[in-house]
Design an enzyme around this catalytic site. Structure first.
Site, PDB file in Angstrom:
ATOM      1  N   ARG A 224       0.031  -8.014  14.430  1.00 57.27           N
ATOM      2  CA  ARG A 224      -0.689  -7.078  13.547  1.00 57.27           C
ATOM      3  C   ARG A 224      -1.466  -7.820  12.470  1.00 57.27           C
ATOM      4  O   ARG A 224      -2.583  -7.447  12.132  1.00 57.27           O
ATOM      5  CB  ARG A 224       0.280  -6.082  12.891  1.00 57.27           C
ATOM      6  CG  ARG A 224       0.915  -5.134  13.883  1.00 57.27           C
ATOM      7  CD  ARG A 224       1.265  -3.765  13.329  1.00 57.27           C
ATOM      8  NE  ARG A 224       1.964  -3.727  12.075  1.00 57.27           N
ATOM      9  CZ  ARG A 224       3.291  -3.816  11.938  1.00 57.27           C
ATOM     10  NH1 ARG A 224       4.067  -4.003  13.000  1.00 57.27           N
ATOM     11  NH2 ARG A 224       3.840  -3.718  10.759  1.00 57.27           N
TER      12      ARG A 224
ATOM     13  N   ARG B 233      11.357  -5.474   5.381  1.00 54.82           N
ATOM     14  CA  ARG B 233      11.132  -4.042   5.145  1.00 54.82           C
ATOM     15  C   ARG B 233      12.090  -3.167   5.958  1.00 54.82           C
ATOM     16  O   ARG B 233      12.331  -3.399   7.133  1.00 54.82           O
ATOM     17  CB  ARG B 233       9.686  -3.685   5.535  1.00 54.82           C
ATOM     18  CG  ARG B 233       9.397  -2.203   5.419  1.00 54.82           C
ATOM     19  CD  ARG B 233       7.932  -1.922   5.376  1.00 54.82           C
ATOM     20  NE  ARG B 233       7.274  -2.143   6.662  1.00 54.82           N
ATOM     21  CZ  ARG B 233       5.966  -1.953   6.844  1.00 54.82           C
ATOM     22  NH1 ARG B 233       5.196  -1.581   5.830  1.00 54.82           N
ATOM     23  NH2 ARG B 233       5.427  -2.168   8.023  1.00 54.82           N
TER      24      ARG B 233
ATOM     25  N   ARG C 262      11.667  -0.741  11.194  1.00 56.66           N
ATOM     26  CA  ARG C 262      10.711  -0.085  12.096  1.00 56.66           C
ATOM     27  C   ARG C 262      10.670  -0.834  13.424  1.00 56.66           C
ATOM     28  O   ARG C 262      10.757  -2.053  13.450  1.00 56.66           O
ATOM     29  CB  ARG C 262       9.316  -0.084  11.470  1.00 56.66           C
ATOM     30  CG  ARG C 262       9.093   1.098  10.571  1.00 56.66           C
ATOM     31  CD  ARG C 262       7.850   0.978   9.728  1.00 56.66           C
ATOM     32  NE  ARG C 262       6.685   0.464  10.435  1.00 56.66           N
ATOM     33  CZ  ARG C 262       5.461   0.448   9.890  1.00 56.66           C
ATOM     34  NH1 ARG C 262       5.257   0.936   8.682  1.00 56.66           N
ATOM     35  NH2 ARG C 262       4.445  -0.039  10.565  1.00 56.66           N
TER      36      ARG C 262
ATOM     37  N   ARG D  45      -9.725   1.067  10.090  1.00 58.58           N
ATOM     38  CA  ARG D  45      -9.198  -0.248  10.449  1.00 58.58           C
ATOM     39  C   ARG D  45     -10.287  -1.087  11.125  1.00 58.58           C
ATOM     40  O   ARG D  45     -10.097  -2.286  11.298  1.00 58.58           O
ATOM     41  CB  ARG D  45      -8.058  -0.108  11.466  1.00 58.58           C
ATOM     42  CG  ARG D  45      -6.730   0.339  10.896  1.00 58.58           C
ATOM     43  CD  ARG D  45      -5.919  -0.848  10.442  1.00 58.58           C
ATOM     44  NE  ARG D  45      -4.539  -0.893  10.894  1.00 58.58           N
ATOM     45  CZ  ARG D  45      -3.545  -0.112  10.478  1.00 58.58           C
ATOM     46  NH1 ARG D  45      -3.768   0.868   9.670  1.00 58.58           N
ATOM     47  NH2 ARG D  45      -2.324  -0.312  10.907  1.00 58.58           N
TER      48      ARG D  45
ATOM     49  N   LYS E 189       0.832  -1.214   0.000  1.00 57.43           N
ATOM     50  CA  LYS E 189       0.000   0.000   0.000  1.00 57.43           C
ATOM     51  C   LYS E 189       0.859   1.254   0.000  1.00 57.43           C
ATOM     52  O   LYS E 189       0.576   2.192  -0.738  1.00 57.43           O
ATOM     53  CB  LYS E 189      -0.894   0.034   1.248  1.00 57.43           C
ATOM     54  CG  LYS E 189      -2.122  -0.814   1.140  1.00 57.43           C
ATOM     55  CD  LYS E 189      -2.934  -0.680   2.414  1.00 57.43           C
ATOM     56  CE  LYS E 189      -2.113  -1.154   3.597  1.00 57.43           C
ATOM     57  NZ  LYS E 189      -2.686  -0.871   4.893  1.00 57.43           N
TER      58      LYS E 189
HETATM   59  P1  AMP Z   1       0.626   1.139   9.807  1.00 59.63           P
HETATM   60  O1  AMP Z   1       1.812   1.948   9.401  1.00 59.63           O
HETATM   61  O2  AMP Z   1      -0.606   1.477   8.996  1.00 59.63           O
HETATM   62  O3  AMP Z   1       0.926  -0.326   9.852  1.00 59.63           O
HETATM   63  O4  AMP Z   1       0.264   1.577  11.299  1.00 59.63           O
HETATM   64  C1  AMP Z   1       1.179   1.391  12.354  1.00 59.63           C
HETATM   65  C2  AMP Z   1       0.454   1.338  13.680  1.00 59.63           C
HETATM   66  O5  AMP Z   1      -0.242   2.579  13.913  1.00 59.63           O
HETATM   67  C3  AMP Z   1      -0.625   0.278  13.798  1.00 59.63           C
HETATM   68  O6  AMP Z   1      -0.085  -0.991  14.135  1.00 59.63           O
HETATM   69  C4  AMP Z   1      -1.499   0.855  14.911  1.00 59.63           C
HETATM   70  O7  AMP Z   1      -0.878   0.698  16.175  1.00 59.63           O
HETATM   71  C5  AMP Z   1      -1.481   2.343  14.591  1.00 59.63           C
HETATM   72  N1  AMP Z   1      -2.603   2.728  13.683  1.00 59.63           N
HETATM   73  C6  AMP Z   1      -2.495   3.198  12.403  1.00 59.63           C
HETATM   74  N2  AMP Z   1      -3.710   3.443  11.873  1.00 59.63           N
HETATM   75  C7  AMP Z   1      -4.617   3.122  12.828  1.00 59.63           C
HETATM   76  C8  AMP Z   1      -6.050   3.132  12.881  1.00 59.63           C
HETATM   77  N3  AMP Z   1      -6.802   3.525  11.827  1.00 59.63           N
HETATM   78  N4  AMP Z   1      -6.640   2.722  14.037  1.00 59.63           N
HETATM   79  C9  AMP Z   1      -5.913   2.333  15.097  1.00 59.63           C
HETATM   80  N5  AMP Z   1      -4.569   2.274  15.114  1.00 59.63           N
HETATM   81  C10 AMP Z   1      -3.902   2.673  13.985  1.00 59.63           C
END
Ligand code: AMP
Length: 220
Positions: A174, A131, A163, A93, A17
């Site tokens: 996740r 990654r 990360r 989410r 994405k």
């Molecule tokens: P991502 O980079 O999209 O994988 O997001 C990293 C982390 O940010 C996730 O594992 C969550 O802890 C938090 N996060 C990002 N977007 C959301 C969302 N829409 N709702 C809740 N937590 C989020």
């Protein structure tokens, strides 16, 4: 100028994405709104939101819906997103967030299409473990594509690191969370006839072509 777009991109973490959003955002001249990037920026800045967010992120857990809904609601009402549109990446989410988004977009730019970028779980696990990301400009790299000796960013020269939430435990957590909480969103948007499924396996250029074709066919 190309018309803008209101796009929601769903898909497992590691489905590609991030890479596709950068390209789509340039093509349609709309902001790429990544909640993960916004939260990581808050963590780096050490803001109150960042301090709170870090606990959840390092544990691979979702932040509370009300916090996320407020952040995205504010962002979608800024001028660029209201006028041209947006690519939402990482939000919604949960079904609760999706319902809130309907309320938000009733006074912001409407959603044209929701795309599920489909990549099998085994493949995203391998991609996530490989990654690496630039701490300064967030450009993604993969040790699968190019094993690197020096870890500086080609774009800005910043440090390229793994990360802190890309450890194997956090990744598995996740992905489990995605299956439990986020997959119901697919049904939610399918029922509303807003969903298009795009195959995310293959060369990034091929995947981008599939995404563009889908967006053009679904634009309202
Ligand atoms: P991502 O980079 O999209 O994988 O997001 C990293 C982390 O940010 C996730 O594992 C969550 O802890 C938090 N996060 C990002 N977007 C959301 C969302 N829409 N709702 C809740 N937590 C989020």
């Amino acid at each position: 100028m190309t018309p803008g777009v209101g796009l929601i991109l769903l898909g497992r973490q590691g489905a590609g994405k991030g890479t596709q959003c950068v390209r789509l955002s340039r093509h349609y001249v709309v902001p790429h709104i990544s909640t993960g990037d916004m939260l990581r920026a808050a963590v780096t800045a050490g803001s109150p939101l960042g301090i709170q967010a870090r606990r959840y992120m390092d544990a691979g857990e979702l932040l509370p819906d009300d916090i996320m809904i407020a952040i995205v609601g504010n962002r979608l009402h800024e001028a660029d997103a209201k006028i041209r549109g947006y690519i939402l990446d990482g939000f919604p989410r949960t079904v609760n967030q999706a319902e809130a988004l309907i309320r938000i977009t009733s006074t912001a730019r409407p959603v044209d299409v929701v795309i599920d970028l489909e990549v099998p779980r085994e493949l995203v696990l391998a991609r996530l473990a490989a990654r690496r990301v630039c701490v300064d400009c967030q450009t993604n790299y993969s040790t699968l594509i190019r094993p690197r000796r020096d870890w500086t960013c080609d774009v800005c020269g910043g440090d390229v690191v793994q990360r802190t939430d890309d450890t194997e435990d956090a990744i598995t957590r996740r992905l489990d969370l995605y299956d439990q909480q986020t997959a119901p969103l697919i049904d939610f948007y399918r029922d509303r006839d807003e969903l298009a499924v795009v195959d995310g396996v293959g060369h990034p250029d091929e995947v981008l072509h599939r995404l563009n074709t889908t967006i053009e066919s679904r634009r309202k």
